[in-house]
Design a protein around this motif. Structure first.
Motif, PDB file in Angstrom:
ATOM      1  N   PRO A  22       0.806  -1.228   0.000  1.00  0.00           N
ATOM      2  CA  PRO A  22       0.000   0.000   0.000  1.00  0.00           C
ATOM      3  C   PRO A  22       0.836   1.274   0.000  1.00  0.00           C
ATOM      4  O   PRO A  22       0.423   2.292  -0.555  1.00  0.00           O
ATOM      5  N   GLU A  23       2.033   1.230   0.571  1.00  0.00           N
ATOM      6  CA  GLU A  23       2.869   2.433   0.602  1.00  0.00           C
ATOM      7  C   GLU A  23       3.200   2.916  -0.804  1.00  0.00           C
ATOM      8  O   GLU A  23       3.181   4.110  -1.083  1.00  0.00           O
ATOM      9  N   ARG A  24       3.506   1.989  -1.682  1.00  0.00           N
ATOM     10  CA  ARG A  24       3.866   2.360  -3.060  1.00  0.00           C
ATOM     11  C   ARG A  24       2.665   2.913  -3.824  1.00  0.00           C
ATOM     12  O   ARG A  24       2.820   3.712  -4.712  1.00  0.00           O
ATOM     13  N   LEU A  25       1.466   2.441  -3.444  1.00  0.00           N
ATOM     14  CA  LEU A  25       0.270   2.945  -4.111  1.00  0.00           C
ATOM     15  C   LEU A  25      -0.149   4.308  -3.563  1.00  0.00           C
ATOM     16  O   LEU A  25      -0.602   5.178  -4.306  1.00  0.00           O
ATOM     17  N   LEU A  26       0.000   4.493  -2.248  1.00  0.00           N
ATOM     18  CA  LEU A  26      -0.436   5.732  -1.616  1.00  0.00           C
ATOM     19  C   LEU A  26       0.586   6.868  -1.733  1.00  0.00           C
ATOM     20  O   LEU A  26       0.213   8.039  -1.803  1.00  0.00           O
ATOM     21  N   LEU A  27       1.841   6.490  -1.734  1.00  0.00           N
ATOM     22  CA  LEU A  27       2.904   7.500  -1.775  1.00  0.00           C
ATOM     23  C   LEU A  27       3.895   7.192  -2.903  1.00  0.00           C
ATOM     24  O   LEU A  27       5.085   6.947  -2.664  1.00  0.00           O
ATOM     25  N   PRO A  28       3.445   7.217  -4.135  1.00  0.00           N
ATOM     26  CA  PRO A  28       4.333   6.812  -5.229  1.00  0.00           C
ATOM     27  C   PRO A  28       5.540   7.740  -5.397  1.00  0.00           C
ATOM     28  O   PRO A  28       6.583   7.310  -5.898  1.00  0.00           O
ATOM     29  N   LEU A  30       7.516   8.780  -3.209  1.00  0.00           N
ATOM     30  CA  LEU A  30       8.598   8.414  -2.306  1.00  0.00           C
ATOM     31  C   LEU A  30       9.368   7.167  -2.760  1.00  0.00           C
ATOM     32  O   LEU A  30      10.417   6.848  -2.218  1.00  0.00           O
ATOM     33  N   PHE A  31       8.822   6.463  -3.733  1.00  0.00           N
ATOM     34  CA  PHE A  31       9.450   5.221  -4.185  1.00  0.00           C
ATOM     35  C   PHE A  31       9.771   5.317  -5.666  1.00  0.00           C
ATOM     36  O   PHE A  31       8.975   5.806  -6.457  1.00  0.00           O
ATOM     37  N   LYS A  32      10.948   4.851  -6.001  1.00  0.00           N
ATOM     38  CA  LYS A  32      11.314   4.791  -7.408  1.00  0.00           C
ATOM     39  C   LYS A  32      10.720   3.513  -7.990  1.00  0.00           C
ATOM     40  O   LYS A  32      10.913   2.439  -7.447  1.00  0.00           O
ATOM     41  N   THR A  33       9.994   3.645  -9.073  1.00  0.00           N
ATOM     42  CA  THR A  33       9.437   2.450  -9.706  1.00  0.00           C
ATOM     43  C   THR A  33      10.392   1.991 -10.781  1.00  0.00           C
ATOM     44  O   THR A  33      10.857   2.774 -11.602  1.00  0.00           O
ATOM     45  N   GLN A  34      10.701   0.766 -10.768  1.00  0.00           N
ATOM     46  CA  GLN A  34      11.620   0.178 -11.739  1.00  0.00           C
ATOM     47  C   GLN A  34      10.896  -0.837 -12.605  1.00  0.00           C
ATOM     48  O   GLN A  34      11.489  -1.754 -13.123  1.00  0.00           O
TER      49      GLN A  34
END
Length: 125
Positions: A22-28, A30-34
């Motif tokens: 959920p963190e990656r969905l709610l706070l995209p 803050l995360f690098k998507t690879q």
């Protein structure tokens, strides 16, 4: 029925594997998507405790279904009677051939037979 319940449990556990973090969905931001989807770490269907739980569930379901099966078997011999449509039965008798015509004695015997069948069902209940 038993296999359907256990299959539903397996499908539920398998579908949990596809839950994204959920963190990656709610706070995209803050995360690098690879390009890789990060999913939650979940329970697997092959884990020892899950296998033991499924075995226990199967045994308990089998035990609880036995009385229901016995009850259903009480009515097995009355299946044709329970499926009988009174209107169709009367129509078939009324439109029968001359040898099968509805004389008063035939009507009486048929009614008597149906009452006996009803009594037998009521005794079974």
């Amino acid at each position: 029925y038993l296999d359907a319940v256990l299959e539903l449990m397996d499908r539920g556990l398998e579908s949990m594997r596809d839950l994204e973090e959920p963190e990656r969905l709610l706070l995209p931001h803050l995360f690098k998507t690879q390009g890789r989807v990060h999913t939650l770490s979940t329970v697997g269907t092959g884990e020892d405790w899950v296998v033991a739980l499924k075995s226990s569930l199967r045994a308990r379901l089998q035990t609880s279904l036995e009385p229901l099966e016995e009850y259903r078997n009480l009515y097995e011999r009355y299946t044709s009677l329970l499926a009988l449509d009174p209107a169709s039965h009367v129509q078939a008798k009324a439109s029968g051939s001359e040898s099968d015509s509805w004389e008063i004695t035939h009507v009486y015997e048929d009614i008597k037979h149906q009452i006996e069948m009803e009594s037998a069902v009521m005794e079974t209940i």
